[in-house]
Scaffold this motif. Structure first.
Motif, PDB file in Angstrom:
ATOM      1  N   HIS A   1      36.680  61.139 -10.601  1.00 33.39           N
ATOM      2  CA  HIS A   1      37.714  62.173 -10.441  1.00 33.39           C
ATOM      3  C   HIS A   1      38.223  62.707 -11.780  1.00 33.39           C
ATOM      4  CE1 HIS A   1      38.182  61.768  -6.047  1.00 33.39           C
ATOM      5  NE2 HIS A   1      37.926  60.485  -6.244  1.00 33.39           N
TER       6      HIS A   1
ATOM      7  N   GLN B   1      52.705  58.217  -2.014  1.00 34.20           N
ATOM      8  CA  GLN B   1      52.910  59.613  -1.635  1.00 34.20           C
ATOM      9  C   GLN B   1      54.387  59.919  -1.412  1.00 34.20           C
ATOM     10  OE1 GLN B   1      50.341  59.908   1.792  1.00 34.20           O
ATOM     11  NE2 GLN B   1      48.604  60.642   0.568  1.00 34.20           N
TER      12      GLN B   1
ATOM     13  N   PRO C   1      42.406  62.347  -4.640  1.00 37.84           N
ATOM     14  CA  PRO C   1      42.325  63.763  -4.251  1.00 37.84           C
ATOM     15  C   PRO C   1      43.689  64.348  -3.897  1.00 37.84           C
ATOM     16  CG  PRO C   1      40.555  62.503  -3.233  1.00 37.84           C
ATOM     17  CD  PRO C   1      41.485  61.502  -3.842  1.00 37.84           C
ATOM     18  N   TRP C   2      44.498  63.570  -3.206  1.00 37.18           N
ATOM     19  CA  TRP C   2      45.842  64.027  -2.831  1.00 37.18           C
ATOM     20  C   TRP C   2      46.702  64.249  -4.076  1.00 37.18           C
ATOM     21  CZ3 TRP C   2      50.891  62.477  -3.409  1.00 37.18           C
ATOM     22  CH2 TRP C   2      51.841  63.018  -2.544  1.00 37.18           C
TER      23      TRP C   2
ATOM     24  N   LEU D   1      45.729  64.786  -7.205  1.00 42.06           N
ATOM     25  CA  LEU D   1      45.215  65.846  -8.060  1.00 42.06           C
ATOM     26  C   LEU D   1      45.529  67.239  -7.520  1.00 42.06           C
ATOM     27  CD1 LEU D   1      41.802  64.241  -9.044  1.00 42.06           C
ATOM     28  CD2 LEU D   1      43.686  64.797 -10.605  1.00 42.06           C
ATOM     29  N   GLN D   2      45.747  67.357  -6.226  1.00 40.83           N
ATOM     30  CA  GLN D   2      46.146  68.641  -5.655  1.00 40.83           C
ATOM     31  C   GLN D   2      47.591  68.998  -5.996  1.00 40.83           C
ATOM     32  OE1 GLN D   2      45.413  68.393  -1.440  1.00 40.83           O
ATOM     33  NE2 GLN D   2      43.212  68.726  -1.654  1.00 40.83           N
ATOM     34  N   ARG D   3      48.374  67.997  -6.394  1.00 38.60           N
ATOM     35  CA  ARG D   3      49.816  68.192  -6.555  1.00 38.60           C
ATOM     36  C   ARG D   3      50.349  67.927  -7.958  1.00 38.60           C
ATOM     37  NH1 ARG D   3      48.254  66.641  -1.721  1.00 38.60           N
ATOM     38  NH2 ARG D   3      49.350  67.423   0.150  1.00 38.60           N
ATOM     39  N   TYR D   4      49.631  67.116  -8.734  1.00 38.14           N
ATOM     40  CA  TYR D   4      50.156  66.685 -10.028  1.00 38.14           C
ATOM     41  C   TYR D   4      49.064  66.702 -11.089  1.00 38.14           C
ATOM     42  CZ  TYR D   4      53.795  64.831  -6.961  1.00 38.14           C
ATOM     43  OH  TYR D   4      54.767  64.700  -6.012  1.00 38.14           O
ATOM     44  N   LYS D   5      49.516  66.757 -12.334  1.00 37.36           N
ATOM     45  CA  LYS D   5      48.631  66.528 -13.466  1.00 37.36           C
ATOM     46  C   LYS D   5      48.670  65.047 -13.784  1.00 37.36           C
ATOM     47  CE  LYS D   5      47.765  68.076 -18.201  1.00 37.36           C
ATOM     48  NZ  LYS D   5      48.254  68.956 -19.299  1.00 37.36           N
TER      49      LYS D   5
END
Length: 282
Positions: free
Chosen positions: A114, A239, A267-268, A270-274
């Motif tokens: 990832h 989360q 994956p979750w 990386l969609q929301r945070y750096k």
């Protein structure tokens, strides 16, 4: 001139002198014109030889700028001033208690797939036993963190001579594995049991003390009915609690379920945070 005229003239002179004095005094009591100060400081500022008044200072900013983790700042809110946040919007994943010959290579592979960098807080005697894993962690671009020699939960209560040896010897083992030029910027006390003296000792060795902001207790299986329930709980807890700037606590040593957790979580996230290894950049 008669004696009477002389006395009248003297009396008139006295009256005139009194009126003159009263007039002068009244003039001094007059208020200054609007906008004109008569204070000594103001008078001095109007003097030709006085320097011009300095410009007024700008108002302070409404809030301080964000600071990187390594500078401390607002990030230092954990036990004894240890750092709980990255100081930026980036989230930092941290893995404790390794290196583990089985699980550390697996979590490294998940992170590699990832393209995520993390921070590994390593126990000294395990570093001594598995230097090849430390070299792989460093080669993959992850940050190295000292997690004490043998994970004594009461490390901060040991005598100063032992604490000094413990932290130094752990750093020596890490450098023996990866070379002296690889930095060890961080220290995490076993169990997060920091004290001001322990934080000061780490800083004297060039290490900032890091706590955490999110602890899903991936090591604690007792509340769970089985591995799947445990994995689901850990995923849910991360989360629910992660936010910009969080430092997330996890473990690679002896925790195979944590590998599965991050296969689902990355994956979750990386969609929301750096996601960045410490130190996070501004």
């Amino acid at each position: 001139m008669t004696e009477r005229q002389t006395r009248q003239l003297a009396a008139a002179s006295v009256v005139v002198a009194v009126l003159v004095l009263l007039g002068a005094s009244g003039a001094r009591r007059q208020p200054p014109p609007p906008g004109l100060s008569v204070t000594p400081a103001a008078a001095a500022s109007r003097s030709p030889s006085a320097a011009p008044p300095s410009s007024p200072a700008p108002p302070p900013p409404s809030s301080p700028p964000a600071l990187p983790l390594s500078s401390g700042g607002a990030a230092g809110k954990g036990a004894a001033g240890s750092l709980t946040l990255t100081g930026t919007a980036a989230v930092a994943l941290t893995f404790d208690d390794g290196p583990d010959p089985i699980n550390t290579p697996r979590i490294l592979q998940v992170l590699r797939e990832h393209h995520v960098k993390a921070t590994f807080c390593m126990v000294g005697f395990r570093v001594r036993d598995h230097p090849e894993l430390v070299r792989q962690i460093a080669a993959d671009g992850h940050t190295l963190c000292n997690h004490s020699w043998q994970h004594l939960l009461n490390l901060a209560k040991r005598e100063p001579g032992y604490i000094d040896w413990d932290l130094r010897h752990t750093n020596e083992m890490i450098h023996a594995a990866v070379g002296p030029d690889v930095p060890i910027r961080y220290f995490r006390a076993p169990g997060g049991n920091f004290t001001p003296d322990l934080v000061a000792k780490a800083r004297s060795l060039g290490m900032e003390s890091i706590y955490w902001d999110v602890d899903p207790q991936d090591w604690n299986h007792k509340p769970d009915a089985g591995s799947q329930a445990h994995i689901a709980r850990v995923v849910h807890d991360v989360q629910r609690h992660v936010r910009p700037g969080s430092i997330v606590l996890s473990h690679d040593n002896g925790q195979p379920d944590t590998i599965v957790v991050y296969q689902r979580l990355l994956p979750w996230l990386l969609q929301r945070y750096k996601l960045e290894a410490l130190p996070c950049t501004t």
